[in-house]
Design an enzyme around this catalytic site. Structure first.
Site, mmCIF file in Angstrom:
data_model
loop_
_atom_site.group_PDB
_atom_site.id
_atom_site.type_symbol
_atom_site.label_atom_id
_atom_site.label_comp_id
_atom_site.label_asym_id
_atom_site.label_seq_id
_atom_site.Cartn_x
_atom_site.Cartn_y
_atom_site.Cartn_z
ATOM 1 N N ARG A 102 28.213 43.092 40.047
ATOM 2 C CA ARG A 102 28.824 41.753 40.116
ATOM 3 C C ARG A 102 27.717 40.742 39.884
ATOM 4 N NH1 ARG A 102 33.221 39.175 44.199
ATOM 5 N NH2 ARG A 102 34.464 40.514 42.833
ATOM 6 N N HIS A 129 36.742 39.557 34.729
ATOM 7 C CA HIS A 129 36.948 40.315 35.984
ATOM 8 C C HIS A 129 37.950 41.445 35.680
ATOM 9 C CE1 HIS A 129 36.851 41.319 40.069
ATOM 10 N NE2 HIS A 129 37.487 40.304 40.627
ATOM 11 N N GLN A 132 39.884 43.533 38.439
ATOM 12 C CA GLN A 132 40.971 42.782 39.062
ATOM 13 C C GLN A 132 42.251 42.925 38.245
ATOM 14 O OE1 GLN A 132 41.006 40.694 41.978
ATOM 15 N NE2 GLN A 132 43.174 40.895 41.527
ATOM 16 N N ASP A 223 44.013 31.108 40.492
ATOM 17 C CA ASP A 223 42.697 31.479 41.035
ATOM 18 C C ASP A 223 42.033 30.183 41.493
ATOM 19 O OD1 ASP A 223 40.276 32.755 41.610
ATOM 20 O OD2 ASP A 223 39.642 32.912 39.510
ATOM 21 N N CYS A 263 44.100 36.452 42.766
ATOM 22 C CA CYS A 263 43.097 37.510 42.945
ATOM 23 C C CYS A 263 42.460 37.474 44.330
ATOM 24 C CB CYS A 263 42.034 37.395 41.862
ATOM 25 S SG CYS A 263 41.266 35.770 41.801
ATOM 26 N N ARG A 291 43.746 47.097 44.200
ATOM 27 C CA ARG A 291 42.357 47.222 43.748
ATOM 28 C C ARG A 291 41.854 48.639 44.027
ATOM 29 N NH1 ARG A 291 39.288 42.655 43.263
ATOM 30 N NH2 ARG A 291 37.926 44.084 42.139
HETATM 31 N N1 NVA Z 1 37.072 33.084 39.651
HETATM 32 C C1 NVA Z 1 36.629 33.576 40.934
HETATM 33 C C2 NVA Z 1 37.172 34.936 41.162
HETATM 34 C C3 NVA Z 1 36.813 35.539 42.501
HETATM 35 C C4 NVA Z 1 37.357 36.922 42.681
HETATM 36 C C5 NVA Z 1 35.117 33.561 40.982
HETATM 37 O O1 NVA Z 1 34.490 33.905 39.964
HETATM 38 O O2 NVA Z 1 34.549 33.208 42.013
HETATM 39 N N1 CP Z 2 39.363 39.395 44.019
HETATM 40 C C1 CP Z 2 38.097 39.768 44.309
HETATM 41 O O1 CP Z 2 37.356 40.201 43.451
HETATM 42 O O2 CP Z 2 37.778 39.619 45.616
HETATM 43 P P1 CP Z 2 36.300 39.755 46.219
HETATM 44 O O3 CP Z 2 35.501 38.582 45.702
HETATM 45 O O4 CP Z 2 36.504 39.689 47.701
HETATM 46 O O5 CP Z 2 35.720 41.046 45.778
#
Ligand code: NVA
Ligand code: CP
Length: 304
Positions: A102, A129, A132, A223, A263, A291
């Site tokens: 990540r 992502h 997801q 989101d 998400c 997930r």
């Molecule tokens: N768009 C959000 C998704 C989190 C799962 C982010 O990148 O923080």
């Molecule tokens: N939706 C998602 O990726 O959640 P987290 O940031 O908690 O992993």
């Protein structure tokens, strides 16, 4: 070999000459895989951003498959002190069977994929992502049985989740409509990629009008308005994104049987109201559970 059982190893001088040679011989034997060839597969998690769902669901999925997980927190590994990614990638590839990352830049994932020589999974980047969206599509499939022909409207920020939805919907034959403020539209390269996949068979619509996007659709998705790494922009973004809030009024425009997805984590009162996320159309808890199942399938398939 001469057993060292129960002894300490604090200095090279703790070993006798013969014991050292025996250890080297055993190491070569183990490297050749002749001892315990059925060792559990190991997943590494290298996360530069916070995570609850992705971290826990990947870990549980790996355990349930009989594997093991190592949390490679960048702040406690050398990569966080500036060890080059290419070096870290080559080393991790020698220890692990699969690596989930990540991070911010998609290019970092590409470096790992190029140098690690093991499967590398995007556990969220600024660009996409995809894990997801595997769970999202599983959730939609559970509700509607068939994905092809459904329409999903995404309302909010046109970044990582929107990008992966554009590609995922086009792949499964779903129509997708993305409504964002003009200055927060998805990258045109990703929209073009989705259009190329859809090849005119399904709709790929990008608009600034949330009502146009949501009208008659079966899935309404949103989101956060400020993603991880953009926290300092959050308050400036609220007025810009306010017309894109998923509330009961907007949801009323969707198909009567429409479901709502997010998400998570959610900012109630911003991109989604409490009434909608807690309401009868909300499938976000099943979506989060999925997930686990979707990523278990991904891991099982990658590790075969
Ligand atoms: N768009 C959000 C998704 C989190 C799962 C982010 O990148 O923080
Ligand atoms: N939706 C998602 O990726 O959640 P987290 O940031 O908690 O992993």
């Amino acid at each position: 070999m001469e057993a060292l059982k129960g002894r300490d190893f604090l200095s090279m001088a703790d070993l006798k000459r013969g014991e050292l040679q025996s250890l080297l011989d055993l190491a070569a034997h183990l490297k050749a895989g002749s001892f315990n060839p059925r060792h559990p597969k190991v997943l590494g998690l290298l996360f530069y951003k916070a995570s609850t769902r992705t971290r826990v669901s990947f870990s549980v999925a790996m355990y349930q498959l009989g594997g093991q997980v190592i949390d490679l927190n960048p702040s406690s590994t050398q990569v966080g002190r500036g060890e080059p990614l290419v070096d870290t990638a080559r080393i991790l590839g020698r220890y692990l069977d699969v690596l989930a990352i990540r991070t911010f830049a998609q290019q970092d994932l590409e470096i790992f994929a190029r140098y690690a020589n093991i499967p590398v999974i995007n556990a969220l980047s600024d660009l996409e992502h995809p894990c997801q969206i595997l769970a999202d599509l599983l959730t939609i499939q559970e509700r509607f049985r068939e994905l092809a022909g459904l329409t999903l409207s995404y309302v909010g920020d046109g970044n990582n989740v929107a990008h992966s939805l554009l590609l995922g919907c086009a792949l499964v034959g779903m129509n997708i409509r993305v409504a964002t403020p003009a200055e927060h539209q998805p990258l045109s390269a990703v929209v073009q990629q989705a259009e190329a996949i859809a090849a005119g068979r399904t709709e790929v619509l990008v608009t600034t009008d949330p009502t146009l996007a949501v009208k008659g659709t079966q899935v309404v998705y949103t989101d956060v308005w400020a993603s991880m790494g953009q926290e300092n922009l959050a308050s400036d973004r609220i007025p810009v994104f306010q017309p894109y809030q998923v509330n009961e009024e907007l949801l009323d425009l969707a198909d009567p049987g429409a479901i709502v997805l997010h998400c998570l984590p959610a900012h109630r009162g911003e991109e989604i109201t409490d009434a909608v996320i807690e309401g009868p159309a909300s499938c976000v808890w099943d979506q989060a559970e999925n997930r686990l199942h979707a990523q278990k399938a991904l891991l099982a398939s990658l590790l075969d």
